[in-house]
Scaffold this active site. Structure first.
Site, short mmCIF file in Angstrom:
data_model
loop_
_atom_site.label_atom_id
_atom_site.label_comp_id
_atom_site.label_asym_id
_atom_site.label_seq_id
_atom_site.Cartn_x
_atom_site.Cartn_y
_atom_site.Cartn_z
NE ARG A 168 6.27 9.32 -12.99
CZ ARG A 168 6.70 8.35 -13.78
NH1 ARG A 168 5.84 7.51 -14.34
NH2 ARG A 168 7.98 8.18 -13.97
CB SER A 241 11.04 13.29 -11.00
OG SER A 241 11.97 12.32 -11.42
CD GLU A 337 6.86 12.36 -10.56
OE1 GLU A 337 7.45 12.43 -11.64
OE2 GLU A 337 7.18 11.56 -9.66
C1 LIG Z 1 14.46 9.45 -4.35
C2 LIG Z 1 13.09 9.30 -4.95
C3 LIG Z 1 12.95 8.63 -6.15
C4 LIG Z 1 11.69 8.47 -6.73
N1 LIG Z 1 11.59 7.80 -7.91
C5 LIG Z 1 10.38 7.62 -8.48
C6 LIG Z 1 10.25 6.91 -9.71
O1 LIG Z 1 11.22 6.42 -10.26
N2 LIG Z 1 9.03 6.77 -10.25
C7 LIG Z 1 7.91 7.29 -9.65
O2 LIG Z 1 6.82 7.11 -10.20
N3 LIG Z 1 7.99 7.95 -8.48
C8 LIG Z 1 9.19 8.14 -7.89
N4 LIG Z 1 9.29 8.83 -6.71
C9 LIG Z 1 8.08 9.39 -6.10
C10 LIG Z 1 7.47 8.49 -5.00
O3 LIG Z 1 8.42 7.57 -4.53
C11 LIG Z 1 6.25 7.72 -5.50
O4 LIG Z 1 5.29 8.61 -6.01
C12 LIG Z 1 5.62 6.89 -4.38
O5 LIG Z 1 4.60 6.08 -4.90
C13 LIG Z 1 5.07 7.74 -3.25
O6 LIG Z 1 4.78 6.88 -2.17
P1 LIG Z 1 4.53 7.44 -0.72
O7 LIG Z 1 4.04 6.32 0.11
O8 LIG Z 1 5.72 8.16 -0.24
O9 LIG Z 1 3.34 8.46 -1.00
P2 LIG Z 1 3.14 9.91 -0.37
O10 LIG Z 1 4.24 10.80 -0.80
O11 LIG Z 1 2.90 9.82 1.09
O12 LIG Z 1 1.80 10.36 -1.11
C14 LIG Z 1 1.81 10.68 -2.47
C15 LIG Z 1 0.38 10.95 -2.93
O13 LIG Z 1 -0.38 9.76 -2.85
C16 LIG Z 1 -1.47 9.91 -1.95
N5 LIG Z 1 -1.60 8.64 -1.24
C17 LIG Z 1 -0.60 7.95 -0.63
N6 LIG Z 1 -1.09 6.78 -0.14
C18 LIG Z 1 -2.41 6.76 -0.46
C19 LIG Z 1 -3.47 5.83 -0.24
N7 LIG Z 1 -3.29 4.68 0.43
N8 LIG Z 1 -4.72 6.15 -0.68
C20 LIG Z 1 -4.95 7.32 -1.34
N9 LIG Z 1 -3.99 8.23 -1.59
C21 LIG Z 1 -2.73 7.94 -1.15
C22 LIG Z 1 -1.10 11.07 -1.06
O14 LIG Z 1 -2.25 11.71 -0.53
C23 LIG Z 1 -0.35 11.96 -2.05
O15 LIG Z 1 -1.26 12.66 -2.86
C24 LIG Z 1 10.55 9.01 -6.10
C25 LIG Z 1 10.70 9.69 -4.87
C26 LIG Z 1 11.96 9.82 -4.30
C27 LIG Z 1 12.10 10.53 -2.98
#
Ligand SMILES: Cc1cc2nc3c(=O)[nH]c(=O)nc-3n(C[C@H](O)[C@H](O)[C@H](O)COP(=O)(O)OP(=O)(O)OC[C@H]3O[C@@H](n4cnc5c(N)ncnc54)[C@H](O)[C@@H]3O)c2cc1C
Length: 346
Positions: A168, A241, A337
């Protein structure tokens, strides 16, 4: 011709995060063309303001309004960029939906992303915390990440090794004010033995009577598991998580496991051991608790949920309470996380 970006001031963010926390951004930019980034970031009104890249908002907690520029990548092309015979090189742009990419690769008969099916979010966020699930991490198939370097004002290509991927973790997470991921390069095998190291996944495939599953069938099993095990943010807002599984020295893990039979301990890299954060939280009696509109999911102890109109500050207070309780009982500090915006966790 469509403008390369649109700008909004005083923008509400509630619909832009899966915890459905109400917050505002001083500025919100939706960017359709990454070539516009230098012009956008150089605008006078943003001088000295912090920048937050926001994908789907599925891994952020807004503990306060964001007094800066929230930037949403909305460029989303995907293509095969090279052919190595037994594998294809794929380039996916930051604004593409992650699960849409998984489906697209499966339709091309490519494997490598199937264990990561149905993780919410956009492609650009996948390398940030090196998304992982069901025994796989995205860094296993990433060859390089293209990112706009805000420090040096250049477009950089970071080969996988330079991304400092860990559990992570990545350089992008360590230096959040520096990088805007614009595209991710993958190397995806055409015919790979499925990764069935995760017991729950093997059991699910057995229940589906699939003894030699294709990548698409593995993705199907992963989706079934996820739908059953995790609350759907559409119906019960959450960020997945909320805590990482703590990495502790192997000696401490052994001592804890001896004192608390049933505590799951997994070997990890560099001699450390990974404890199950969900187990620790449940053992503190916190699974399913509710305080006002904040709660710990009754379905999964790692997931904090918003039952209605919980604020980010309230959810953060609950998260601290959970971490404090685990630390008091087990002497292990849980780390969040999601990215916490506008407050520090401690
Ligand atoms: C129901 C659920 C289940 C999940 N299961 C998992 C899992 O199994 N495994 C796991 O690893 N995660 C999981 N997650 C967490 C999440 O889905 C991941 O971390 C995902 O990659 C976040 O994507 P996002 O576009 O929503 O990012 P955001 O939430 O919008 O951003 C997350 C972080 O990344 C940064 N960021 C986003 N895009 C960029 C970019 N293009 N350049 C630079 N920084 C950026 C943001 O500034 C922030 O710090 C889960 C979340 C939910 C709600």
């Amino acid at each position: 011709m469509t403008a390369p970006y649109t700008l909004q001031s005083d923008a509400p963010l509630r619909e832009l995060n899966t915890l459905r926390v109400a917050a505002k951004a001083r500025w919100l930019a939706t960017v359709r063309d990454p070539a516009a980034l230098p012009d956008l970031l150089g605008r006078q009104e943003f001088t000295g303001l912090p920048v937050l890249v926001l994908g789907l908002g599925s891994n952020v907690l807004f503990a306060a309004d964001f007094e800066g520029l929230v930037l949403r990548p909305a460029w989303r092309d995907v293509r095969i960029s090279g052919d190595e015979g037994d594998a294809a090189l794929v380039r996916a742009e930051a604004g593409l939906g992650w699960d849409a990419l998984v489906d697209w690769t499966l339709a091309q008969q490519l494997s490598g992303l199937e264990n990561l099916a149905l993780i919410p979010g956009l492609v650009g966020a996948a390398p940030i915390q090196n998304i992982g699930a069901y025994g796989a991490e995205v860094s296993e198939v990433i060859t390089a990440v293209e990112a706009w370097d805000r420090r040096d004002s250049t477009l950089a290509m970071l080969p996988c090794l330079e991304c400092r991927f860990g559990y992570r973790d990545s350089i992008f997470k360590q230096e959040p004010d520096r990088w805007i991921v614009t595209a991710v390069d993958f190397r995806l095998p055409r015919n790979r033995e499925p990764n069935l190291g995760y017991t729950g996944l093997r059991d699910e495939l057995a229940a589906l009577k699939l003894s030699q599953p294709t990548a698409a069938q593995v993705a199907q099993a992963v989706r079934r598991l996820r739908r059953r095990k995790l609350p759907d943010p559409e119906f019960l807002p959450n960020a997945g998580s909320f805590f990482k599984n703590p990495l502790v020295p192997a000696g401490l893990a052994d001592a804890l496991a001896a004192a608390h039979p049933g505590l799951p301990v997994h070997a990890s890299s560099e001699g450390s051991s990974k404890l199950s954060a969900a187990w620790l939280i449940e053992a503190c009696g916190l699974k399913g608790i509710r305080e006002g509109d904040c709660g710990v999911s009754a379905q999964h102890a790692l997931v904090l949920v918003n039952h209605g109109s919980a604020s980010g500050a309230e959810l953060l207070a609950l998260a601290r309470h959970v971490a404090d309780s685990v630390e008091l009982r087990f002497g292990v500090r849980l780390e969040p996380e999601p990215r916490i915006v506008g407050a520090s966790f401690r």
